[in-house]
Design a protein around this motif. Structure first.
Motif, PDB file in Angstrom:
ATOM      1  N   GLU A  54      52.818  48.494 -73.703  1.00 40.41           N
ATOM      2  CA  GLU A  54      52.782  49.949 -73.707  1.00 40.41           C
ATOM      3  C   GLU A  54      53.993  50.538 -72.992  1.00 40.41           C
ATOM      4  O   GLU A  54      54.331  51.696 -73.186  1.00 40.41           O
ATOM      5  CB  GLU A  54      51.487  50.446 -73.055  1.00 40.41           C
ATOM      6  N   ARG A 102      55.460  61.803 -67.403  1.00 37.78           N
ATOM      7  CA  ARG A 102      54.796  61.991 -68.704  1.00 37.78           C
ATOM      8  C   ARG A 102      55.579  61.299 -69.815  1.00 37.78           C
ATOM      9  O   ARG A 102      54.986  60.764 -70.747  1.00 37.78           O
ATOM     10  CB  ARG A 102      54.594  63.469 -68.984  1.00 37.78           C
ATOM     11  N   TYR A 146      57.413  58.516 -69.424  1.00 43.68           N
ATOM     12  CA  TYR A 146      57.134  57.098 -69.248  1.00 43.68           C
ATOM     13  C   TYR A 146      55.762  56.729 -69.803  1.00 43.68           C
ATOM     14  O   TYR A 146      55.555  55.636 -70.309  1.00 43.68           O
ATOM     15  CB  TYR A 146      57.166  56.697 -67.773  1.00 43.68           C
ATOM     16  N   LEU A 147      54.803  57.641 -69.674  1.00 41.66           N
ATOM     17  CA  LEU A 147      53.419  57.365 -70.049  1.00 41.66           C
ATOM     18  C   LEU A 147      53.105  57.681 -71.507  1.00 41.66           C
ATOM     19  O   LEU A 147      51.987  57.443 -71.951  1.00 41.66           O
ATOM     20  CB  LEU A 147      52.470  58.165 -69.149  1.00 41.66           C
ATOM     21  N   SER A 148      54.077  58.166 -72.246  1.00 41.67           N
ATOM     22  CA  SER A 148      53.803  58.631 -73.609  1.00 41.67           C
ATOM     23  C   SER A 148      53.237  57.540 -74.518  1.00 41.67           C
ATOM     24  O   SER A 148      52.460  57.834 -75.417  1.00 41.67           O
ATOM     25  CB  SER A 148      55.064  59.241 -74.231  1.00 41.67           C
ATOM     26  N   ALA A 175      51.411  54.902 -73.411  1.00 43.93           N
ATOM     27  CA  ALA A 175      50.320  54.196 -72.725  1.00 43.93           C
ATOM     28  C   ALA A 175      48.968  54.574 -73.322  1.00 43.93           C
ATOM     29  O   ALA A 175      48.805  55.641 -73.909  1.00 43.93           O
ATOM     30  CB  ALA A 175      50.338  54.525 -71.238  1.00 43.93           C
ATOM     31  N   SER A 176      48.008  53.690 -73.132  1.00 46.54           N
ATOM     32  CA  SER A 176      46.650  53.961 -73.600  1.00 46.54           C
ATOM     33  C   SER A 176      46.089  55.165 -72.839  1.00 46.54           C
ATOM     34  O   SER A 176      46.546  55.480 -71.739  1.00 46.54           O
ATOM     35  CB  SER A 176      45.758  52.742 -73.363  1.00 46.54           C
ATOM     36  N   PRO A 177      45.094  55.839 -73.417  1.00 45.81           N
ATOM     37  CA  PRO A 177      44.523  57.004 -72.735  1.00 45.81           C
ATOM     38  C   PRO A 177      43.993  56.681 -71.332  1.00 45.81           C
ATOM     39  O   PRO A 177      44.149  57.497 -70.417  1.00 45.81           O
ATOM     40  CB  PRO A 177      43.381  57.440 -73.665  1.00 45.81           C
ATOM     41  N   ARG A 194      47.131  56.172 -69.016  1.00 47.89           N
ATOM     42  CA  ARG A 194      47.775  57.480 -68.851  1.00 47.89           C
ATOM     43  C   ARG A 194      46.921  58.383 -67.959  1.00 47.89           C
ATOM     44  O   ARG A 194      47.430  59.037 -67.050  1.00 47.89           O
ATOM     45  CB  ARG A 194      48.011  58.120 -70.221  1.00 47.89           C
ATOM     46  N   GLU A 231      48.025  60.126 -64.490  1.00 49.03           N
ATOM     47  CA  GLU A 231      48.017  61.586 -64.439  1.00 49.03           C
ATOM     48  C   GLU A 231      47.027  62.110 -63.398  1.00 49.03           C
ATOM     49  O   GLU A 231      47.272  63.141 -62.776  1.00 49.03           O
ATOM     50  CB  GLU A 231      47.723  62.158 -65.824  1.00 49.03           C
TER      51      GLU A 231
END
Length: 131
Positions: free
Chosen positions: A84, A107, A109-111, A113-115, A118, A122
């Motif tokens: 991811e 955000r 970097y996390l785009s 990633a799994s929910p 993320r 967050e």
């Protein structure tokens, strides 16, 4: 492939040299084929690690024996089909970064990633902003 997500807290009084941690992590992770994301405010650490089962297990053992932090809690440990986080990143708010700029970078970097991953990052970002 395995993905591990953990959180820890800096040991009170420990000398936390983020540049040194980054250099060591980059060297070890390149050698072992580990990627992921490390967020730190120099007091808390939230990290996602991705790689082979053996590489992640070795990284976790190094982390557990690192006296600079304590209270290591594994939040998620799962098998993943693809990474991811395509490349190793360390997110740290620099002295010149605004909170909004830093959060925007996170955000990005996390785009991919799994929910759940993320959401965990967050959530920590939101808690830091609320404090």
């Amino acid at each position: 492939m395995r993905q591990l997500l953990y959180i820890s807290t800096a040991t009170p009084g420990a000398a936390i040299d983020i540049s040194g941690i980054l250099a060591t992590s980059l060297r070890n992770n390149r050698r072992d084929g580990v990627t992921g994301l490390l967020w730190t405010d120099e007091r808390r650490f939230l990290q996602a690690l991705e790689g082979s089962e053996d590489a992640i297990q070795s990284a976790l053992l190094r982390i557990k024996f690192d006296t600079r932090h304590r209270g290591i809690v594994v939040l998620q440990d799962r098998a993943i089909a693809i990474r991811e986080f395509g490349a190793w990143e360390m997110a740290r708010r620099g002295p010149a970064d605004t909170a909004d700029a830093f959060d925007g970078r996170m955000r990005q970097y996390l785009s991919g990633a799994s929910p759940s991953v993320r959401g965990t990052f967050e959530g920590l970002i939101a808690a830091r902003r609320a404090a």
